[in-house]
Design a protein around this motif. Structure first.
Motif, PDB file in Angstrom:
ATOM      1  N   UNK A   1       0.979  -1.239  -0.049  1.00 23.62           N
ATOM      2  CA  UNK A   1      -0.136  -0.026   0.045  1.00 23.62           C
ATOM      3  C   UNK A   1       0.997   1.343  -0.149  1.00 23.62           C
ATOM      4  N   UNK A   2       1.856   1.216   1.030  1.00 30.93           N
ATOM      5  CA  UNK A   2       2.780   2.409   1.225  1.00 30.93           C
ATOM      6  C   UNK A   2       3.820   2.690  -0.301  1.00 30.93           C
ATOM      7  N   UNK A   3       4.152   1.710  -0.579  1.00 29.26           N
ATOM      8  CA  UNK A   3       4.938   1.826  -1.897  1.00 29.26           C
ATOM      9  C   UNK A   3       4.053   2.274  -3.152  1.00 29.26           C
ATOM     10  N   UNK A   4       2.933   1.800  -3.399  1.00 29.91           N
ATOM     11  CA  UNK A   4       2.217   2.112  -4.500  1.00 29.91           C
ATOM     12  C   UNK A   4       1.687   3.683  -4.176  1.00 29.91           C
ATOM     13  N   UNK A   5       1.378   3.968  -3.084  1.00 30.18           N
ATOM     14  CA  UNK A   5       0.835   5.522  -2.892  1.00 30.18           C
ATOM     15  C   UNK A   5       1.972   6.393  -3.159  1.00 30.18           C
ATOM     16  N   UNK A   6       3.172   5.950  -2.656  1.00 29.16           N
ATOM     17  CA  UNK A   6       4.324   6.633  -2.830  1.00 29.16           C
ATOM     18  C   UNK A   6       4.718   6.796  -4.641  1.00 29.16           C
ATOM     19  N   UNK A   7       4.551   5.670  -5.330  1.00 32.20           N
ATOM     20  CA  UNK A   7       4.823   5.753  -6.653  1.00 32.20           C
ATOM     21  C   UNK A   7       3.689   6.654  -7.385  1.00 32.20           C
ATOM     22  N   UNK A   8       2.569   6.652  -6.781  1.00 29.05           N
ATOM     23  CA  UNK A   8       1.459   7.672  -7.340  1.00 29.05           C
ATOM     24  C   UNK A   8       1.889   8.866  -6.977  1.00 29.05           C
ATOM     25  N   UNK A   9       2.130   9.259  -5.936  1.00 29.58           N
ATOM     26  CA  UNK A   9       2.788  10.789  -5.295  1.00 29.58           C
ATOM     27  C   UNK A   9       3.923  11.122  -6.504  1.00 29.58           C
TER      28      UNK A   9
END
Ligand code: CP
Length: 313
Positions: A23-31
């Motif tokens: 979850x965290x890594x995919x949100x950071x990729x989106x950011x």
């Protein structure tokens, strides 16, 4: 665009404890994608409500900017006295009413657990913008994004947290989130503001290194990658005499950074009062203003995730 469901998140963003590493890594990729292109009409026709029962500058304005730049409309209040809360309306009724109008609700409240409670009385996604001394998960996403951008990785980071570790919801959330990345923590606080037992126990359970000290000195600064300063929060103290005892306990000055590691960056969730001297602002180690800017991109990612809007590659 297509609709997708992501891992642990049940279309609410309440606590870092609800997130897994993916979850965290995919949100950071989106950011990162939003940083490259912050103006997209992904939220055309959507309404974002921002309900702030406690003061805010960065969190509210960056959430509202995030929504505006993605084409959504924003409703809400920044002062509960301008809402029917001042006439005695309950939080439950307020959430039920706003759920009639908005597609997603961003809420800051002074009570710990208020965001979780709100999520239990509505199907509209709730984003916790800070609940008392408990959690500030969207701040954590921008903190992680800032660490990743400045260090090139989230893995094996030496992070020193300084100041109000007892009531500081940002440090509580960050400890939990960093647990996926083998951090080394140093907690610097006066005894009165020590990191709570629950978070020290969390570190032990997850086999995370941490140490504690009261002295804030150059030795502590020189060994670390991230120096995470925090404000002693007057509004959290029930006894004003205790606040008076610790209000000026630490101050970072530029001269203290002279022998710091080249990759060291100073973070602070802001607002600051007097724990970072103004002469630090011009140092290449100061990153707190860029950190706040990163909040825009992290919050664009969070809003889209809550609405199941997936970014194109
Ligand atoms: N970091 C943070 O929560 O700032 P505000 O209180 O200004 O929103």
């Amino acid at each position: 665009m297509c609709a997708v469901i992501f891992n642990n998140m049940q279309n609410n963003f309440i606590s870092v404890a609800d997130l897994n590493k993916d979850d965290i890594l995919s949100l950071l990729a989106d950011a990162a994608k939003f940083e490259a292109n912050p103006n997209q009409r992904l939220l055309e026709g959507k309404v974002v409500a921002t309900l702030f029962f406690e003061p805010s500058t960065r969190t509210r304005l960056s959430f509202e900017t995030a929504a505006n730049r993605l084409g959504a409309r924003v409703i809400g209040f920044s002062d509960p006295n301008s809402s029917s809360t001042s006439k005695g309306e309950t939080l439950k009724d307020t959430i039920k009413m706003v759920s009639n109008y908005a597609d997603v609700i961003v809420m800051r409240h002074f009570l710990e657990g208020a965001a979780r409670y709100a999520s239990e009385i509505t199907d509209v996604p709730i984003i916790n913008a800070g609940d008392g001394a408990n959690q500030h998960p969207s701040q954590t996403m921008l903190d992680l994004y800032s660490i990743w951008k400045t260090q090139g990785t989230l893995d094996n980071i030496d992070i020193t947290m300084v100041g109000d570790l007892k009531y500081g919801r940002t440090v509580h959330s960050l400890v939990q989130a960093m647990s996926f990345f083998n951090p080394k923590f140093h907690f610097i606080a006066p005894d009165l503001l020590r990191m709570p037992n629950g978070y020290r126990d969390f570190c032990k359970r997850h086999d995370l290194y941490f140490d504690e000290q009261e002295d804030f000195n150059e030795e502590a600064i020189n060994r670390t990658d991230i120096l995470y300063m925090t404000r002693v929060q007057r509004e959290r103290f029930s006894d004003p005499r205790e606040y008076e005892q610790v209000k000026n306990v630490y101050c970072l000055r530029r001269s203290m950074l002279e022998h710091a590691k080249s990759n060291l960056r100073v973070l602070h969730p802001l607002p600051r009062v007097n724990e970072i001297a103004y002469d630090v602002d011009d140092s290449d180690k100061a990153y707190y203003f860029q950190q706040a800017q990163n909040g825009l991109y992290a919050r664009q990612a969070i809003i889209c995730r809550m609405l199941n809007i997936k970014l194109e590659q």
